[in-house]
Scaffold this motif. Structure first.
Motif, short mmCIF file in Angstrom:
data_model
loop_
_atom_site.label_atom_id
_atom_site.label_comp_id
_atom_site.label_asym_id
_atom_site.label_seq_id
_atom_site.Cartn_x
_atom_site.Cartn_y
_atom_site.Cartn_z
N ALA A 1 31.28 5.50 16.12
CA ALA A 1 30.79 6.32 17.23
C ALA A 1 29.61 5.63 17.92
O ALA A 1 29.51 5.60 19.15
CB ALA A 1 30.38 7.70 16.72
N VAL A 2 28.71 5.06 17.13
CA VAL A 2 27.55 4.38 17.70
C VAL A 2 27.98 3.12 18.43
O VAL A 2 27.43 2.78 19.49
CB VAL A 2 26.51 4.06 16.60
CG1 VAL A 2 25.29 3.37 17.20
CG2 VAL A 2 26.08 5.35 15.89
N ALA A 3 28.99 2.42 17.90
CA ALA A 3 29.51 1.23 18.58
C ALA A 3 30.11 1.61 19.93
O ALA A 3 29.90 0.90 20.93
CB ALA A 3 30.56 0.54 17.71
N TRP A 4 30.83 2.72 19.96
CA TRP A 4 31.38 3.20 21.24
C TRP A 4 30.25 3.45 22.24
O TRP A 4 30.34 3.06 23.41
CB TRP A 4 32.18 4.49 21.01
CG TRP A 4 32.67 5.10 22.29
CD1 TRP A 4 33.85 4.82 22.92
CD2 TRP A 4 31.99 6.06 23.10
NE1 TRP A 4 33.94 5.55 24.08
CE2 TRP A 4 32.82 6.31 24.22
CE3 TRP A 4 30.77 6.73 23.00
CZ2 TRP A 4 32.46 7.22 25.22
CZ3 TRP A 4 30.40 7.62 24.00
CH2 TRP A 4 31.24 7.87 25.10
N LEU A 5 29.17 4.08 21.77
CA LEU A 5 28.02 4.35 22.64
C LEU A 5 27.44 3.05 23.19
O LEU A 5 27.16 2.94 24.39
CB LEU A 5 26.95 5.12 21.86
CG LEU A 5 25.60 5.28 22.56
CD1 LEU A 5 25.73 6.10 23.84
CD2 LEU A 5 24.59 5.92 21.61
N ALA A 6 27.27 2.06 22.32
CA ALA A 6 26.70 0.78 22.77
C ALA A 6 27.57 0.15 23.84
O ALA A 6 27.06 -0.40 24.83
CB ALA A 6 26.55 -0.16 21.57
N ARG A 7 28.88 0.24 23.68
CA ARG A 7 29.79 -0.33 24.68
C ARG A 7 29.72 0.44 26.00
O ARG A 7 29.74 -0.16 27.08
CB ARG A 7 31.22 -0.36 24.14
CG ARG A 7 31.40 -1.28 22.92
CD ARG A 7 32.87 -1.50 22.61
NE ARG A 7 33.59 -0.29 22.21
CZ ARG A 7 33.73 0.13 20.98
NH1 ARG A 7 33.18 -0.53 19.97
NH2 ARG A 7 34.43 1.24 20.71
N GLN A 8 29.60 1.75 25.91
CA GLN A 8 29.47 2.56 27.13
C GLN A 8 28.18 2.22 27.86
O GLN A 8 28.16 2.09 29.09
CB GLN A 8 29.50 4.04 26.78
CG GLN A 8 30.84 4.55 26.29
CD GLN A 8 31.94 4.36 27.31
OE1 GLN A 8 32.90 3.62 27.08
NE2 GLN A 8 31.79 4.99 28.45
N LEU A 9 27.10 2.11 27.12
CA LEU A 9 25.81 1.79 27.74
C LEU A 9 25.85 0.40 28.37
O LEU A 9 25.24 0.17 29.42
CB LEU A 9 24.68 1.89 26.71
CG LEU A 9 24.36 3.30 26.21
CD1 LEU A 9 23.28 3.23 25.13
CD2 LEU A 9 23.91 4.21 27.34
N ALA A 10 26.57 -0.53 27.73
CA ALA A 10 26.68 -1.88 28.29
C ALA A 10 27.32 -1.84 29.67
O ALA A 10 26.93 -2.60 30.57
CB ALA A 10 27.49 -2.77 27.34
N ALA A 11 28.28 -0.94 29.84
CA ALA A 11 28.93 -0.81 31.15
C ALA A 11 27.97 -0.31 32.21
O ALA A 11 28.20 -0.51 33.41
CB ALA A 11 30.13 0.13 31.03
N GLU A 12 26.89 0.34 31.77
CA GLU A 12 25.86 0.84 32.68
C GLU A 12 24.66 -0.11 32.76
O GLU A 12 23.64 0.23 33.36
CB GLU A 12 25.37 2.23 32.22
CG GLU A 12 26.46 3.28 32.14
CD GLU A 12 26.98 3.70 33.50
OE1 GLU A 12 26.23 3.55 34.48
OE2 GLU A 12 28.14 4.15 33.58
N GLY A 13 24.80 -1.28 32.14
CA GLY A 13 23.70 -2.23 32.14
C GLY A 13 22.57 -1.87 31.20
O GLY A 13 21.43 -2.31 31.37
#
Length: 257
Positions: free
Chosen positions: A204-216
């Motif tokens: 779940a935390v990895a998914w969050l990190a990937r989502q945030l990466a898409a937002e810079g």
């Protein structure tokens, strides 16, 4: 019809007023049926910019069963404001909230920055200085917790308060297999395992990190991440005592006043 920037600001102000007044409101989508997830995160970012110092992030809809129930295929996320942290041993002031509900969490404490489009669960564990038991206090601003997916994202995924226990080193702990118990007034009201959060809370935390990466953006050292509720949330009122327990991580008690 798309939601304008002016409307985004107005809807964020409506949610802020609900918090200040401690009064629930009708879903934003009731007046704006065109509200979508992308716009909802824009509203959430408005709230984040006005929230003061931030200390981390939280995940919602990390249960596969819950995703199926509401017709989505991924979690949602929100932010944690420093002002909403409750210290261990400090009582929860229910009068400061609208309709509080508590749920147990596995919390990750970041020991170093973590960002990128390819972050894995193993990366999350390696970047974490500790994991801890947490209790999230949900507090939807919408009457009777009735909302669409876009509504709850705009409302910072119903973030109310949160308390985090003492972290322990994650090495050697199978966080997907640990048993989780939620008690209210000495009665067990929910049980689960860590796998209730996307099969493994670090996923779940990895998914969050990937989502945030898409937002810079990315996760930062020192931040905490609530990896998703592991049982159904329970309503609390003054005098209630809730205890969240996770094997290998310990127990955390929250008294409500």
């Amino acid at each position: 019809m798309s939601v304008t920037e002016t409307t985004v600001a107005e809807l964020a102000a409506r949610l802020t007023k609900a918090v200040t007044d401690r009064t629930s409101i009708e879903p934003l989508s009731a007046e704006h049926p065109e509200l979508d997830i992308v716009t909802a995160y824009r509203i959430q970012r408005e709230l984040r910019s006005a929230a003061g110092p931030l200390v981390g992030w939280k995940l919602g809809l990390t249960s596969r069963a819950k995703q199926t129930q509401v017709g989505v295929d991924s979690p949602i996320y929100g932010f944690l404001a420093e002002a909403n942290a409750v210290n261990p041993g400090e009582p929860l002031d229910t009068a400061s909230l609208i309709q509080p509900r508590c749920e147990p969490e596995i919390v990750f404490v970041l020991g170093r920055d973590l960002a990128g489009a390819d972050v894995t669960a193993a990366d999350v564990v390696a970047a974490s200085s500790g994991v801890a038991v947490g209790i999230e206090v949900l507090d939807s601003r919408f009457t009777d917790y009735r909302f669409t997916m876009a509504d709850v994202v705009a409302d910072n995924t119903s973030a109310g308060r949160f308390v985090v226990g003492d972290p322990v080193a994650p090495e050697g702990i199978d966080l997907d297999l640990v048993g989780v118990t939620m008690e209210k007034n000495s009665e067990v009201v929910g049980t689960a395992t860590g796998a209730a959060s996307l099969g493994h809370p670090a996923e779940a935390v990895a998914w969050l990190a990937r989502q945030l990466a898409a937002e810079g953006e990315g996760l930062r050292a020192g931040e905490v991440v609530l990896s998703g509720g592991l049982t159904a949330a329970v309503h609390v009122t003054p005098g209630d005592v809730v205890v969240a327990s996770v094997d290998r991580l310990g127990s955390l008690r929250l008294d409500c006043k």
